[in-house]
Design a protein around this motif. Structure first.
Motif, PDB file in Angstrom:
ATOM      1  N   TYR A 164     158.083  82.388   3.087  1.00  0.00           N
ATOM      2  CA  TYR A 164     158.539  83.546   3.447  1.00  0.00           C
ATOM      3  C   TYR A 164     158.350  83.419   5.132  1.00  0.00           C
ATOM      4  O   TYR A 164     157.501  82.898   5.446  1.00  0.00           O
ATOM      5  N   THR A 165     159.438  84.045   5.725  1.00  0.00           N
ATOM      6  CA  THR A 165     159.318  84.170   7.098  1.00  0.00           C
ATOM      7  C   THR A 165     159.371  85.550   7.596  1.00  0.00           C
ATOM      8  O   THR A 165     159.865  86.513   7.006  1.00  0.00           O
ATOM      9  N   LEU A 166     158.343  85.811   8.451  1.00  0.00           N
ATOM     10  CA  LEU A 166     158.122  87.036   9.205  1.00  0.00           C
ATOM     11  C   LEU A 166     159.223  87.661   9.908  1.00  0.00           C
ATOM     12  O   LEU A 166     159.934  86.928  10.790  1.00  0.00           O
TER      13      LEU A 166
ATOM     14  N   LEU B 247     155.593  82.275   7.241  1.00  0.00           N
ATOM     15  CA  LEU B 247     155.836  81.313   8.368  1.00  0.00           C
ATOM     16  C   LEU B 247     156.188  82.464   9.554  1.00  0.00           C
ATOM     17  O   LEU B 247     156.890  83.415   9.342  1.00  0.00           O
ATOM     18  N   VAL B 248     155.345  82.290  10.687  1.00  0.00           N
ATOM     19  CA  VAL B 248     155.668  83.008  11.908  1.00  0.00           C
ATOM     20  C   VAL B 248     156.758  82.014  12.782  1.00  0.00           C
ATOM     21  O   VAL B 248     156.252  81.235  13.502  1.00  0.00           O
TER      22      VAL B 248
ATOM     23  N   ARG C 219     162.906  85.754   2.431  1.00  0.00           N
ATOM     24  CA  ARG C 219     162.539  84.299   1.634  1.00  0.00           C
ATOM     25  C   ARG C 219     163.196  83.078   2.515  1.00  0.00           C
ATOM     26  O   ARG C 219     164.701  83.280   2.745  1.00  0.00           O
ATOM     27  N   SER C 220     162.624  82.146   2.859  1.00  0.00           N
ATOM     28  CA  SER C 220     162.922  80.833   3.539  1.00  0.00           C
ATOM     29  C   SER C 220     163.015  79.694   2.841  1.00  0.00           C
ATOM     30  O   SER C 220     162.457  79.756   1.379  1.00  0.00           O
TER      31      SER C 220
ATOM     32  N   ARG D  59     152.487  92.037  -2.489  1.00  0.00           N
ATOM     33  CA  ARG D  59     151.356  91.399  -1.859  1.00  0.00           C
ATOM     34  C   ARG D  59     151.668  89.932  -1.780  1.00  0.00           C
ATOM     35  O   ARG D  59     151.893  89.208  -2.678  1.00  0.00           O
ATOM     36  N   LEU D  60     151.384  89.507  -0.390  1.00  0.00           N
ATOM     37  CA  LEU D  60     151.418  88.030  -0.157  1.00  0.00           C
ATOM     38  C   LEU D  60     150.482  87.367   0.613  1.00  0.00           C
ATOM     39  O   LEU D  60     149.690  88.129   1.133  1.00  0.00           O
ATOM     40  N   ARG D  61     150.233  86.232   0.300  1.00  0.00           N
ATOM     41  CA  ARG D  61     149.180  85.401   0.825  1.00  0.00           C
ATOM     42  C   ARG D  61     149.587  85.187   2.337  1.00  0.00           C
ATOM     43  O   ARG D  61     150.714  84.954   2.571  1.00  0.00           O
ATOM     44  N   LEU D  62     148.683  85.089   3.335  1.00  0.00           N
ATOM     45  CA  LEU D  62     149.121  84.997   4.733  1.00  0.00           C
ATOM     46  C   LEU D  62     149.463  83.565   4.931  1.00  0.00           C
ATOM     47  O   LEU D  62     150.356  83.238   5.692  1.00  0.00           O
ATOM     48  N   ASP D  63     148.981  82.768   4.098  1.00  0.00           N
ATOM     49  CA  ASP D  63     149.252  81.388   4.270  1.00  0.00           C
ATOM     50  C   ASP D  63     150.546  80.876   3.729  1.00  0.00           C
ATOM     51  O   ASP D  63     151.088  79.825   3.566  1.00  0.00           O
TER      52      ASP D  63
END
Length: 273
Positions: free
Chosen positions: A55-57, A13-14, A47-48, A6-10
């Motif tokens: 994290y990058t989408l 990175l998109v 992971r970025s 589970r990751l926080r949306l913030d």
């Protein structure tokens, strides 16, 4: 092994260089489904190095946006590697039944580029059967998703020759699902594509825009000829020149957006010649 969490949306990175853009209407539809049934499928990230968003989408933009619309803080995600990112984005989207022809063209072109494959066929060192086996596809399935034969060549022509600004403008429109119409537009020279984009931005529909940039100049098509000249001239002006032009025709002192005025002028030309 894939790592789900589970990751926080913030923290996600998109990236700007995504192959498929966001369709807000689709995101709202997914949000409604999530509200009623919950999220059924995780997004994928890698992971970025970004400090604030580590994290990058990779894929799942509409699910990500749906969570934002629902004001949810977290989302289910599968963590993959950066090297997998581009191919996973293509694979996730290319096999979708609801993919538009415009998006499919983008994904097919990128698929071939990543695979080092000539359009519509495998490398010389392998035959088509071996290539499709590697992808886990039948020849019929390959044709349906656009990576085989004439379909691939058509889609790649769309991806190669449709201007970036016009691609962006057509996303989410009925034209994006019409391969024949997309091919017709992609075959036009850049200046005519610019005129079409201008016409669409000014509120004309696609058929009126096409008629404007390809008039027959017969007497009955005088209004299309007028609109063609208007779109050409307008597209060549800078912002100051556009406002001066509106002032000359009596709209310069109106408190309104330039595009709203120009839309009325363009539609008037289309209707009245």
């Amino acid at each position: 092994m894939n790592n789900s969490t589970r990751l926080r949306l913030d923290r996600i990175l998109v990236p700007d260089n995504r192959l498929r853009g966001l369709d807000e209407e689709r995101a709202r539809f997914i949000a409604s489904s999530i509200k009623e049934n919950g999220a059924l499928q995780p997004i994928a990230v890698y992971r970025s190095n970004a400090a604030s968003r580590p994290y990058t989408l990779i894929f799942g933009l509409h699910r990500y946006r749906a969570h934002q619309l629902l004001q949810l803080d977290e989302i289910d995600a599968t963590v993959r590697t950066a090297s997998e990112a581009r191919m996973l984005e293509i694979a996730e989207n290319l096999f979708r039944h609801d993919l538009s022809e415009l998006d499919r063209a983008t994904f097919v072109k990128e698929w071939f580029a990543l695979k080092g494959v000539k359009v519509g066929r495998p490398k010389k060192s392998a035959n088509m059967a071996e290539f499709l086996t590697e992808l886990g596809l039948s020849e019929q399935s390959a044709k349906q998703i656009g990576i085989s034969g004439r379909t691939a060549r058509r889609l790649c022509q769309i991806a190669d020759h449709l201007s970036p600004s016009l691609k962006k403008r057509l996303v989410g429109t009925p034209t994006a699902f019409n391969q024949s119409l997309l091919l017709k537009i992609a075959s036009m020279e850049p200046q005519k594509q610019l005129q079409i984009n201008t016409a669409l931005n000014l509120g004309l529909d696609i058929q009126a825009a096409l008629k404007a940039v390809q008039p027959t100049y017969r007497k009955l098509d005088r209004k299309a000829s007028n609109l063609n000249r208007f779109l050409t001239a307008w597209g060549q002006m800078n912002a100051t020149e556009q406002r001066e032009a509106l002032s000359i025709i009596g709209h310069g002192d109106q408190e309104t957006e330039v595009e709203a005025v120009v839309q009325r002028v363009a539609v008037g030309l289309e209707q009245n010649g």
